[in-house]
Design an enzyme around this catalytic site. Structure first.
Site, PDB file in Angstrom:
ATOM      1  CG  ASP A 124      -2.028   0.992   1.161  1.00 35.61           C
ATOM      2  OD1 ASP A 124      -2.222   1.582   0.079  1.00 35.61           O
ATOM      3  OD2 ASP A 124      -2.721   1.190   2.171  1.00 35.61           O
ATOM      4  CD  GLU A 183      -8.801   6.230  -5.292  1.00 35.50           C
ATOM      5  OE1 GLU A 183      -9.735   6.662  -4.620  1.00 35.50           O
ATOM      6  OE2 GLU A 183      -7.830   5.626  -4.803  1.00 35.50           O
ATOM      7  CE  LYS A 238      -7.635   2.111  -4.391  1.00 36.67           C
ATOM      8  NZ  LYS A 238      -6.583   2.492  -3.416  1.00 36.67           N
ATOM      9  CB  THR A 280     -11.129   2.177  -2.807  1.00 38.72           C
ATOM     10  OG1 THR A 280     -10.348   2.490  -1.651  1.00 38.72           O
ATOM     11  CG2 THR A 280     -11.524   3.458  -3.518  1.00 38.72           C
ATOM     12  CG  PHE A 320     -10.539   1.964   3.721  1.00 37.74           C
ATOM     13  CD1 PHE A 320     -10.386   1.166   2.601  1.00 37.74           C
ATOM     14  CD2 PHE A 320     -10.082   3.272   3.657  1.00 37.74           C
ATOM     15  CE1 PHE A 320      -9.792   1.643   1.445  1.00 37.74           C
ATOM     16  CE2 PHE A 320      -9.481   3.769   2.511  1.00 37.74           C
ATOM     17  CZ  PHE A 320      -9.333   2.956   1.397  1.00 37.74           C
TER      18      PHE A 320
END
Length: 319
Positions: free
Chosen positions: A17, A98, A134, A158, A180
């Site tokens: 990440d 993203e 994303k 996400t 998350f």
């Protein structure tokens, strides 16, 4: 004796990440994920200024509007792709790139932006099988992913906090979701009056476990990738999850730990009955889930600010 990181890799796909190539090379994950905050952070590092310059040069030539704001805005997308291309030189699998968070409530524009990103990669000779697009787990983002998946563009949904979001993603047949974990914990610590939780009782861990068991029980192909961890206890409690995306600091902690790491998730846990959601049902459940409501808005706002700040920074670099 094998480290916790080595044992985790045996039962879970470990994903880095970060946008920092050096960290990715060190920990040898299969995939890597980025987001606007990570890209902005990496873009400020001296060792990546050549990528920033390349993105700006590309945007100057590509933008129909020569004004600095327009060129900087175009450069942001290119910079994400530049980082993605470099990351793919290091990882054997996929990179997540993203879509602009400011498009999170616009299905058509999200689809258009995703196609643009895939086209940029394609021109560089990188196939869409190595890219995960994303999108935020709004109803509009999930519907955009449903269209993209039918086109063979794989998506990573996400900013996922609620079970209703996970159900809608599975029904849309998205490739991957990123619940998350740490941000769910943050909300509960702030709002419950409880300062800490044992790893097995961590609200984020409980949420991901429920989603994972639901998917496996009902035969969904969508993969679960736990994200946004606050401590190694959250990670070890999710050993066996399809994927886990982990920041370099926690990867280093796992690499320094030895002992036996038991597999906690295997799809054998209990699951709720299968449910189906339309937009009205999704909206109702989202309104009832204050945590998911708060954290989704906060996450979109945070990523949108990171993009705006990055655009201003790039604009300042234009001569």
């Amino acid at each position: 004796m094998a480290t916790f990181l080595e044992q985790l890799k045996a039962v879970t796909v470990v994903v880095a990440d970060t946008g920092d190539f050096e960290s990715i090379q060190k920990f040898r994950p299969r995939d890597a994920t980025t987001n606007p905050s990570l890209i902005a952070s990496a873009a400020a590092m001296p060792q990546y200024q050549a990528l920033v310059a390349a993105a700006l040069d590309w945007a100057r030539k590509d933008s129909a509007d020569p004004s600095k704001p327009a060129v900087a805005k175009r450069a942001v997308d290119r910079l994400a792709v530049e980082f993605g291309m470099e990351i793919l030189k290091v990882v054997p699998g996929r990179v997540s790139t993203e879509v602009d968070a400011r498009l999170s409530y616009d299905t058509d524009k999200s689809i258009e932006k995703a196609r643009e990103l895939i086209a940029m990669y394609a021109k560089a000779g990188i196939g869409k099988e190595r890219i995960l697009i994303k999108l935020a787990s709004t109803w509009e983002g999930i519907k955009a992913a449903e269209v993209l998946e039918r086109e063979g563009i794989h998506c990573n949904l996400t900013l996922l906090f609620g079970f209703h979001q996970a159900v809608a993603c599975a029904e849309a047949k998205v490739t991957l979701i990123s619940p998350f974990v740490g941000r769910i914990l943050d909300w509960h610590v702030k709002n419950s009056g409880k300062a800490s939780y044992a790893p097995a009782e961590d609200p984020g861990v409980v949420s991901v476990t429920k989603i994972y068991n639901y998917y496996k029980t009902h035969g969904y192909k969508t993969e679960v990738m736990g994200a946004s961890f606050r401590n190694v206890g959250e990670i070890t409690e999710l050993a066996g999850c399809d994927l886990l995306t982990i920041a370099p600091k926690l990867l280093a902690e796992l690499e320094g730990m030895t002992g036996t790491l038991p597999r906690k998730l295997n799809g054998a846990g209990s699951a709720t009955e299968k449910v189906s959601l339309d937009k009205a049902g999704f909206d109702r459940l989202h309104a009832e889930d204050r945590m998911a409501n708060d954290k989704l808005k906060e996450g979109i706002d945070g990523f949108a600010k990171a993009i705006t700040d990055l655009e201003k920074s790039l604009e300042g670099k234009l001569s």
